[in-house]
Design a protein around this motif. Structure first.
Motif, PDB file in Angstrom:
ATOM      1  N   THR A 196      10.014 -92.381 -70.918  1.00  0.00           N
ATOM      2  CA  THR A 196      10.490 -91.552 -72.023  1.00  0.00           C
ATOM      3  C   THR A 196      11.562 -90.585 -71.513  1.00  0.00           C
ATOM      4  OG1 THR A 196       8.802 -89.861 -71.672  1.00  0.00           O
ATOM      5  CG2 THR A 196       8.288 -91.612 -73.243  1.00  0.00           C
ATOM      6  N   ALA A 197      12.458 -90.206 -72.401  1.00  0.00           N
ATOM      7  CA  ALA A 197      13.471 -89.198 -72.082  1.00  0.00           C
ATOM      8  C   ALA A 197      13.830 -88.463 -73.368  1.00  0.00           C
ATOM      9  CB  ALA A 197      14.717 -89.837 -71.477  1.00  0.00           C
ATOM     10  N   ARG A 223       6.000 -87.745 -81.338  1.00  0.00           N
ATOM     11  CA  ARG A 223       6.571 -89.029 -80.935  1.00  0.00           C
ATOM     12  C   ARG A 223       6.406 -89.282 -79.442  1.00  0.00           C
ATOM     13  NH1 ARG A 223      12.349 -89.226 -83.461  1.00  0.00           N
ATOM     14  NH2 ARG A 223      12.308 -91.310 -82.567  1.00  0.00           N
ATOM     15  N   LEU A 224       6.486 -88.245 -78.614  1.00  0.00           N
ATOM     16  CA  LEU A 224       6.264 -88.409 -77.177  1.00  0.00           C
ATOM     17  C   LEU A 224       4.823 -88.830 -76.894  1.00  0.00           C
ATOM     18  CD1 LEU A 224       8.176 -85.365 -75.703  1.00  0.00           C
ATOM     19  CD2 LEU A 224       8.700 -87.776 -75.310  1.00  0.00           C
ATOM     20  N   ILE A 225       3.883 -88.188 -77.560  1.00  0.00           N
ATOM     21  CA  ILE A 225       2.473 -88.526 -77.346  1.00  0.00           C
ATOM     22  C   ILE A 225       2.185 -89.944 -77.818  1.00  0.00           C
ATOM     23  CG2 ILE A 225       0.125 -87.979 -78.091  1.00  0.00           C
ATOM     24  CD1 ILE A 225       0.986 -85.010 -77.982  1.00  0.00           C
ATOM     25  N   ALA A 226       2.797 -90.348 -78.918  1.00  0.00           N
ATOM     26  CA  ALA A 226       2.563 -91.689 -79.457  1.00  0.00           C
ATOM     27  C   ALA A 226       3.161 -92.785 -78.577  1.00  0.00           C
ATOM     28  CB  ALA A 226       3.122 -91.793 -80.870  1.00  0.00           C
ATOM     29  N   ALA A 227       4.138 -92.450 -77.761  1.00  0.00           N
ATOM     30  CA  ALA A 227       4.776 -93.435 -76.880  1.00  0.00           C
ATOM     31  C   ALA A 227       3.927 -93.592 -75.623  1.00  0.00           C
ATOM     32  CB  ALA A 227       6.185 -92.987 -76.536  1.00  0.00           C
ATOM     33  N   LEU A 277      15.728 -89.221 -78.608  1.00  0.00           N
ATOM     34  CA  LEU A 277      14.633 -89.674 -77.760  1.00  0.00           C
ATOM     35  C   LEU A 277      14.860 -91.083 -77.254  1.00  0.00           C
ATOM     36  CD1 LEU A 277      11.626 -88.452 -79.935  1.00  0.00           C
ATOM     37  CD2 LEU A 277      12.761 -87.257 -78.081  1.00  0.00           C
ATOM     38  N   GLY A 278      14.412 -91.323 -76.047  1.00  0.00           N
ATOM     39  CA  GLY A 278      14.311 -92.659 -75.488  1.00  0.00           C
ATOM     40  C   GLY A 278      12.833 -92.905 -75.244  1.00  0.00           C
TER      41      GLY A 278
END
Length: 93
Positions: free
Chosen positions: A43-44, A34-38, A55-56
């Motif tokens: 992000t946080a 999900r971090l990579i996709a954002a 996640l933010g």
């Protein structure tokens, strides 16, 4: 999904998550994915006492990302604290 190189900020944070030093192993792959996709915005990542992350993602500001991460964590866990903002891991002073 667009793949970011491991040398990118999100790629490095995802690698930290996947290393198992931050979250429970069962959560690592989902959070890293999900971090990579954002790909845009702030992000946080927050985690609670039971190890459940919040996640933010794609936030307009750093503070919005932190607030979103803490709010999402509090829906699933208690005593949530931020462990990463953008590409940086965060710890107690």
């Amino acid at each position: 999904m667009t793949r970011l190189p491991a040398t990118s900020a999100r790629g490095m944070l995802a690698a930290l998550i996947l290393s198992g030093r931050v979250l429970d192993e069962a959560q690592n792959r989902d959070v890293a994915r999900r971090l990579i996709a954002a790909a845009a915005g702030w992000t946080a990542v927050a985690v609670g006492s039971a190890g459940r992350p919040g996640l933010g993602l794609k936030a307009a500001s750093e503070q919005n990302a932190v607030n979103d991460a803490l709010g999402n964590c509090a829906k699933r866990d208690s005593d949530c604290h931020v462990i990463a903002i953008g590409p940086f891991s965060v710890g107690p002073n």
